[in-house]
Design an enzyme around this catalytic site. Structure first.
Site, PDB file in Angstrom:
ATOM      1  CD  GLU A  47       8.681  -6.769  -1.712  1.00 55.36           C
ATOM      2  OE1 GLU A  47       7.462  -5.929  -1.834  1.00 55.36           O
ATOM      3  OE2 GLU A  47       8.854  -6.972  -1.239  1.00 55.36           O
TER       4      GLU A  47
ATOM      5  CE  LYS B  83      10.566  -5.278   0.127  1.00 59.18           C
ATOM      6  NZ  LYS B  83       9.127  -4.440   1.216  1.00 59.18           N
TER       7      LYS B  83
ATOM      8  CB  SER C  34      -0.783  -0.011   1.300  1.00 64.50           C
ATOM      9  OG  SER C  34       0.444   0.184   2.365  1.00 64.50           O
ATOM     10  CB  THR C  35       4.185   2.241   1.787  1.00 71.07           C
ATOM     11  OG1 THR C  35       3.082   1.991   2.922  1.00 71.07           O
ATOM     12  CG2 THR C  35       4.605   3.484   1.932  1.00 71.07           C
TER      13      THR C  35
HETATM   14  O1  LIG Z   1       7.049  -5.938   1.290  1.00 65.39           O
HETATM   15  C1  LIG Z   1       5.864  -5.601   1.354  1.00 65.39           C
HETATM   16  C2  LIG Z   1       5.273  -6.842   0.107  1.00 65.39           C
HETATM   17  O2  LIG Z   1       6.172  -8.177  -0.182  1.00 65.39           O
HETATM   18  C3  LIG Z   1       5.521  -4.493   1.138  1.00 65.39           C
HETATM   19  O3  LIG Z   1       6.441  -3.591   0.907  1.00 65.39           O
HETATM   20  C4  LIG Z   1       5.507  -4.167   3.056  1.00 65.39           C
HETATM   21  O4  LIG Z   1       4.496  -5.434   3.140  1.00 65.39           O
HETATM   22  C5  LIG Z   1       4.366  -3.084   3.377  1.00 65.39           C
HETATM   23  O5  LIG Z   1       3.548  -3.059   2.961  1.00 65.39           O
HETATM   24  P1  LIG Z   1       2.647  -2.417   3.238  1.00 65.39           P
HETATM   25  O6  LIG Z   1       3.465  -0.789   2.374  1.00 65.39           O
HETATM   26  O7  LIG Z   1       0.948  -2.399   2.786  1.00 65.39           O
HETATM   27  O8  LIG Z   1       2.408  -1.774   4.584  1.00 65.39           O
END
Ligand SMILES: O=C(CO)[C@H](O)[C@H](O)COP(=O)(O)O
Length: 232
Positions: free
Chosen positions: A105, A96, A30-31
């Site tokens: 990633e 992550k 989401s970020t």
């Molecule tokens: O590692 C990730 C996806 O695999 C995301 O960056 C992590 O889960 C953070 O997500 P959000 O910004 O929704 O809190």
């Protein structure tokens, strides 16, 4: 300021590091999606960048919003990756993989000259581990891999539930066709040791500890965004 506004603040601050002509790794979650929305506005205004998405989900959003994409094979060396995180400590060690995209990633971040992490302040921790550690595993030999993870953890004085991640219709499957074990170890005092031990298990494809990868973390709170720098 609510959580979404903090994510937007962090994404805005990260956008200031993006320059025309850059080859960008684009994170998942989401970020990272707030970053994609802001980036798309700049692209619509004439900014020329090319992005490599870290998941099919991010790729779909980029296509929808008009952010130009390439594959990592087409752009094997990237200038900058912007991504979110589930936890960040003061040494910029990360957990992550909450969104299930940790393998791509990590590959994309490793192909980038710099990685900037964006997060709201709820992600900043003294010691990693309150968030269950996502471990991407090959579906073949899951039980053996699980036992191997338990043994490695026990050697490091760690224990806790290992849960095979589920989605609506069964076991969660990553973009790479693997599963994820979420390991609730609690505090992980030696993330480096756990990282290398997990890497030695053949059924472990990758894990969500990102160590010595992020150069900067942009952490947003009610008072605005602040930048933490890796001291290395
Ligand atoms: O590692 C990730 C996806 O695999 C995301 O960056 C992590 O889960 C953070 O997500 P959000 O910004 O929704 O809190």
């Amino acid at each position: 300021m609510d959580a979404r506004e903090m994510k937007i603040k962090a994404a805005e601050a990260a956008l200031a590091h993006v320059e025309g002509g850059m080859r960008l790794g684009i994170g998942t979650g989401s970020t990272a999606e707030e970053f994609v929305r802001l980036l798309a506005e700049k692209v619509a205004g004439g900014l020329k960048v090319e992005g490599v998405p870290t998941s099919e989900r991010t790729a779909r959003l980029c296509v929808e919003l008009g952010v130009p994409l390439k594959s990592l094979d087409e752009l094997p060396a990237l200038d900058l990756t912007i991504d979110g995180a589930d936890e960040v400590d003061a040494g910029l060690r990360l957990i992550k993989g909450g969104g299930g995209a940790l393998l791509r990633e990590k590959i994309v971040a490793a192909a980038s000259e710099r990685m900037i992490v964006i997060a709201d302040e709820s992600k900043l921790v003294d010691t990693l581990g309150a968030f269950a550690l996502p471990i991407e595993v090959n579906p073949f030999g899951l039980v053996s891999t699980r036992i191997a993870i338990e043994k490695v953890a026990a050697r490091l004085g760690l224990s806790g539930e290992l849960n095979l991640r589920q989605s609506g219709d069964g076991d969660f499957t990553t973009d790479g066709g693997h599963h994820i074990i979420d390991a609730s170890f609690g505090r992980i005092p030696d993330a480096e040791a756990l990282s290398s031990e997990l890497n030695s298990i053949p059924g472990v494809v990758e894990h969500g500890l990102f160590i010595n990868m992020a150069a900067l973390a942009i952490i947003a709170g009610p008072a605005g965004a602040r930048t933490l720098q890796a001291n290395r």
